[in-house]
Design an enzyme around this catalytic site. Structure first.
Site, mmCIF file in Angstrom:
data_model
loop_
_atom_site.group_PDB
_atom_site.id
_atom_site.type_symbol
_atom_site.label_atom_id
_atom_site.label_comp_id
_atom_site.label_asym_id
_atom_site.label_seq_id
_atom_site.Cartn_x
_atom_site.Cartn_y
_atom_site.Cartn_z
ATOM 1 N N HIS A 100 14.072 -15.481 11.347
ATOM 2 C CA HIS A 100 13.695 -15.474 12.765
ATOM 3 C C HIS A 100 12.182 -15.613 12.978
ATOM 4 O O HIS A 100 11.763 -16.166 13.992
ATOM 5 C CB HIS A 100 14.160 -14.181 13.433
ATOM 6 N N CYS B 241 0.880 -1.171 0.000
ATOM 7 C CA CYS B 241 0.000 0.000 0.000
ATOM 8 C C CYS B 241 0.919 1.223 0.000
ATOM 9 O O CYS B 241 2.125 1.089 -0.238
ATOM 10 C CB CYS B 241 -1.007 -0.025 1.158
#
Lengths: 159, 159
Positions: free
Chosen positions: A98, A65
């Site tokens: 991670h 966006c």
């Protein structure tokens, strides 16, 4: 890889350019809209993309966006989605290694096309490390029921 | 302003420094942990912070982990929270003006102390614009029920 991509109107042009690039790179890309420059609401497209990833229709997703903020919030409403808003490749790498992120969000008005490609390339080529990170990622799939959606257990709790 | 701040161990030192600075700036700061450098799971602190903001115990929140990614995903599981992960002040400003964000997330291993302060200062001093942004923000408060949590309505739907 099966990928899905979605954006609001502010990122429509960036989405088209990234989708074409990803197809050139050999990926199967499902473009979930928006399909023009008419004003739309980013949450609608964040929810559509999140649903596609949650259902396994795409292995990974790209959410765009104007700033990346709105659509990243929307995508993360789905507990099966881990959407990382990034502006440089190190964050994109960490999101996969991670956090096992399955959606990458970028801001079309803040991040240029070559930086966006570098972020997505890092995202698509990094594996989740597992180990100590696995338990944390599991917790992201099982959020507590928000207070606003809980049944009240007592009345008149002072603020 | 009543603020809440939370982090995992990777951002414990940054949290302490930011909390002290925010108190010097005149804010009332609720430190929701973690309270030491022992390894913890960022989702736990994201959920605690989100709940405090959702309950109105804090007007705005600051969420910190190593990259900011994990704790921002966790905070956004709560539909009353709009958490923006940022690394520079323009995004922090847009998060407030366009997305009415009520939590700002930062990565302690990626964003330095002065940049973190600049982001938070922008976040705390920017008002939501409303207007066309209002309907979009409303949609962020009412996500669709994720497929995984829905009751099945038909069996054997092909993938």
């Amino acid at each position: 890889m099966k990928l899905a991509i979605a954006s609001d109107h502010a990122a429509f042009a960036l989405k088209a350019e990234l989708a074409a690039w990803l197809r050139d790179e050999g990926h199967e890309v499902s473009d979930l809209g928006t399909h023009g420059e008419a004003s739309v609401d980013y949450p609608d497209y964040g929810y559509i993309l999140a649903d596609a990833v949650a259902r396994g229709e795409a292995a990974l997703g790209v959410a765009l966006c104007g700033s990346g903020i709105g659509i990243s919030i929307a995508a993360n409403r789905n507990p099966a989605v881990r959407c990382a808003l990034v502006s440089e490749p190190l964050s994109a790498t960490l999101a996969r290694s991670h956090n096992d992120a399955n959606v990458i969000a970028l801001g079309a008005r803040l991040t240029g096309i070559e930086m966006a490609k570098a972020c997505i390339a890092a995202f698509l080529t990094t594996e989740f490390l597992g180990g100590r990170h696995g338990g944390r990622v599991d917790k992201l799939s099982h959020p507590p029921l928000p207070a606003a959606q809980s049944e009240p257990t007592s009345a008149g709790v002072p603020a």
